[in-house]
Enzyme design. Structure first.
Site, PDB file in Angstrom:
ATOM      1  N   ASP A 100       0.869  -1.170   0.000  1.00 50.61           N
ATOM      2  CA  ASP A 100       0.000   0.000   0.000  1.00 50.61           C
ATOM      3  C   ASP A 100       0.911   1.226   0.000  1.00 50.61           C
ATOM      4  O   ASP A 100       1.604   1.497   0.990  1.00 50.61           O
ATOM      5  CB  ASP A 100      -0.904  -0.009   1.232  1.00 50.61           C
ATOM      6  CG  ASP A 100      -1.835   1.199   1.282  1.00 50.61           C
ATOM      7  OD1 ASP A 100      -1.707   2.095   0.432  1.00 50.61           O
ATOM      8  OD2 ASP A 100      -2.677   1.243   2.200  1.00 50.61           O
ATOM      9  N   LYS A 105       5.902  11.710 -16.743  1.00 43.50           N
ATOM     10  CA  LYS A 105       5.192  12.978 -16.776  1.00 43.50           C
ATOM     11  C   LYS A 105       3.739  12.744 -16.365  1.00 43.50           C
ATOM     12  O   LYS A 105       3.256  11.601 -16.468  1.00 43.50           O
ATOM     13  CB  LYS A 105       5.271  13.594 -18.171  1.00 43.50           C
ATOM     14  CG  LYS A 105       4.344  12.917 -19.196  1.00 43.50           C
ATOM     15  CD  LYS A 105       4.158  13.789 -20.386  1.00 43.50           C
ATOM     16  CE  LYS A 105       3.150  13.187 -21.350  1.00 43.50           C
ATOM     17  NZ  LYS A 105       1.756  13.451 -21.068  1.00 43.50           N
ATOM     18  N   HIS A 112       9.015   9.881 -23.720  1.00 44.78           N
ATOM     19  CA  HIS A 112       9.219   8.762 -24.644  1.00 44.78           C
ATOM     20  C   HIS A 112       9.429   9.212 -26.083  1.00 44.78           C
ATOM     21  O   HIS A 112       9.990   8.462 -26.895  1.00 44.78           O
ATOM     22  CB  HIS A 112       8.062   7.762 -24.545  1.00 44.78           C
ATOM     23  CG  HIS A 112       6.757   8.250 -25.084  1.00 44.78           C
ATOM     24  ND1 HIS A 112       5.867   8.980 -24.346  1.00 44.78           N
ATOM     25  CD2 HIS A 112       6.199   8.092 -26.310  1.00 44.78           C
ATOM     26  CE1 HIS A 112       4.804   9.251 -25.063  1.00 44.78           C
ATOM     27  NE2 HIS A 112       4.974   8.739 -26.262  1.00 44.78           N
ATOM     28  N   HIS A 128       6.599  17.183 -24.501  1.00 41.74           N
ATOM     29  CA  HIS A 128       6.897  16.546 -25.782  1.00 41.74           C
ATOM     30  C   HIS A 128       7.270  17.547 -26.877  1.00 41.74           C
ATOM     31  O   HIS A 128       8.306  17.409 -27.539  1.00 41.74           O
ATOM     32  CB  HIS A 128       5.711  15.704 -26.254  1.00 41.74           C
ATOM     33  CG  HIS A 128       5.347  14.585 -25.340  1.00 41.74           C
ATOM     34  ND1 HIS A 128       6.278  13.865 -24.629  1.00 41.74           N
ATOM     35  CD2 HIS A 128       4.146  14.044 -25.019  1.00 41.74           C
ATOM     36  CE1 HIS A 128       5.665  12.931 -23.919  1.00 41.74           C
ATOM     37  NE2 HIS A 128       4.383  13.025 -24.137  1.00 41.74           N
ATOM     38  N   LYS A 180      -6.462  16.376 -29.560  1.00 42.76           N
ATOM     39  CA  LYS A 180      -7.181  15.105 -29.483  1.00 42.76           C
ATOM     40  C   LYS A 180      -8.386  15.143 -30.417  1.00 42.76           C
ATOM     41  O   LYS A 180      -8.897  16.201 -30.747  1.00 42.76           O
ATOM     42  CB  LYS A 180      -7.620  14.824 -28.050  1.00 42.76           C
ATOM     43  CG  LYS A 180      -6.445  14.505 -27.113  1.00 42.76           C
ATOM     44  CD  LYS A 180      -6.918  14.028 -25.764  1.00 42.76           C
ATOM     45  CE  LYS A 180      -5.750  13.607 -24.892  1.00 42.76           C
ATOM     46  NZ  LYS A 180      -5.029  12.427 -25.435  1.00 42.76           N
TER      47      LYS A 180
END
Length: 487
Positions: free
Chosen positions: A91, A145, A175, A237, A337
């Protein structure tokens, strides 16, 4: 890439989505390739949603296998990979549980890597709990991030983690820096005499960097609604990709040389005057629409999103760099998006020839261009003009391709695989240093503050399009357009 580096890889958030989709598949691919991971290396998953190792392995079989190699799972390699995995039920809210982790890893060999695939609110408690049981020695810590919500919160996390781990122990992962075309951009620029003389204001007209997603917020509505596209994508990014594109040649490829040059770019970003934000920054939010024949809902109706939310799902920016190499060259950054396609690319538009003896077609836009595609297909394409077959001097745009999957027979390494191997082997060049992160936040904050102060809603755009019309108008003011609009 052969290695003898023994390691113990401790994965916090071991049952989480990131671990299932990216981290464990990347470690499996490195294991399957042979020689990339030391035979003695162990993976210790930490979570509280499994009762014991047996249940955790069952979870991995169910949730990780669908995300591994496109060519399917090598069952022999998969079986031996699972033998690397141990499990500790903890935990994270109870520091006393970390004694269980200490006991589980004390006799395991090599450098300890702690990967925090958790929410940022847990970074500091985990680091403090690790230190309380003496696990911050001979260790490296990987932070996902977002690292904070603004400059103040980012500094608070970095200060607290920095009290426990030295800077050279901290790996802030992005990445995109591990993607093959980004690495090849460095190779093209600094390994070939062809590009470097052209990589400057005299020959470059503009540069576009786009990270577009077809997906919406999916199951991340609660997180995303408190973050938005500027924090989620631009601050890390996009600014990291910009710094790679615009950096000066480092004296070597060691970690600090590369990151020093990236930092100089971030510090040279022209500050945006709050009075000009309406001219150089576009924020949007997707409404309902159709993507590839499927109707998708508006952002405001997504699960976890507040009604009447003003969080941006799209950002387009005009950025300038105040140095001798790039003065006057606009960099156009864009992310969003529910856009028309999933694509990440860098487009370098070279200037047309100053005078054409071959006719007006030699002066047209797009004739001299370098397109570096990061996803979905990783390619580098150089556009130039050539004579069309037949009578007369008629020119047509042609391109030279570097398609990695066709040119190189060996399989490409995925970004997470490369970065995880770099952590295990102690290579920091592809990770973000603290001063880089601070410089990025410092540049982004005035935009965040102005948007908050103005209280203006984002511009609407239909899902399945390329964002608000204002993003196209911003480029039109500079006599150019986004790549897909030209085509």
């Amino acid at each position: 890439m052969q290695t003898d580096s023994s390691f113990t890889f401790v994965l916090f958030g071991g049952t989480g989505d990131l671990s299932m989709r990216k981290i464990l598949p990347a470690l499996y691919e490195a294991h399957r390739a042979g020689g990339m991971l030391a035979d003695s290396g162990k993976i210790v998953a930490v979570a509280r949603h499994a009762a014991d190792r047996g249940e955790y392995i069952q979870w991995v079989n169910e949730h990780v296998k669908p995300h591994v190699s496109k060519n399917g799972v090598d069952e022999t390699a998969w079986s031996s990979f699972l033998e690397r995995i141990e499990f500790v039920k903890i935990d994270l809210g109870n520091p006393e549980d970390f004694a269980l982790l200490r006991d589980a890893v004390k006799d395991l060999p090599g450098i300890r890597v702690f990967y925090l695939a958790t929410g940022p609110s847990l970074f500091v408690p985990i680091c403090r709990a690790l230190a309380s049981v003496g696990l911050n020695e001979n260790a490296r810590i990987v932070l996902e991030k977002p690292l904070g919500y603004d400059l103040k919160s980012s500094n608070a996390i970095n200060d607290a983690v920095g009290e426990i781990f030295a800077e050279e122990q901290i790996y802030r992962i992005d990445h995109y820096l591990g993607k093959e075309p980004v690495q090849n951009l460095l190779a093209l620029r600094f390994g070939n005499a062809l590009f470097e003389p052209l990589w400057r204001r005299e020959w470059v007209e503009s540069i576009q960097i786009t990270i577009a997603e077809e997906l919406g917020v999916e199951a991340r509505g609660d997180f995303y609604d408190n973050t938005g596209a500027l924090r989620d994508m631009v601050q890390n990014h996009l600014l990291q990709l910009l710094s790679i594109v615009a950096m000066e040649p480092p004296h070597s490829m060691d970690s600090d040389s590369v990151r020093d040059e990236k930092l100089r770019v971030l510090r040279a970003l022209k500050p945006i005057n709050p009075l000009d934000i309406g001219k150089v920054a576009v924020r949007g939010q997707y409404h309902s629409g159709v993507i590839r024949g499927t109707a998708v809902p508006a952002y405001a109706t997504e699960p976890g999103v507040k009604p009447n939310s003003t969080t941006e799902t799209f950002v387009a920016l005009k950025v300038e760099i105040e140095n001798w190499r790039w003065a006057g060259v606009p960099f156009f950054l864009r992310t969003g998006k529910r856009l028309a396609d999933r694509v990440a690319e860098i487009v370098v538009n070279f200037r047309a020839v100053p005078h054409s003896a071959l006719g007006a077609s030699a002066l047209r836009a797009g004739a001299n261009r370098l397109v570096i595609r990061l996803q979905p297909n990783e390619t580098i394409r150089l556009y130039c003009l050539a004579k069309q077959p037949g009578e007369g001097m008629n020119l047509a745009s042609v391109h030279l391709d570097l398609a990695f999957d066709q040119f190189f027979r060996e399989g490409q390494m995925e970004a997470y695989q490369r970065l995880l191997l770099d952590v295990i082997n102690g290579r920091l060049a592809l990770f973000v240093r603290r001063d880089e992160q601070e410089a990025a936040w410092r540049w982004v904050e005035p935009i965040l503050n102005e948007w908050k102060a103005s209280n203006k809603p984002p511009k609407p755009y239909a899902a399945g399009t390329w964002g608000p019309a204002a993003a196209s108008a911003m480029l039109a003011q500079h006599g150019t357009c986004w790549l897909e609009e030209e085509n």
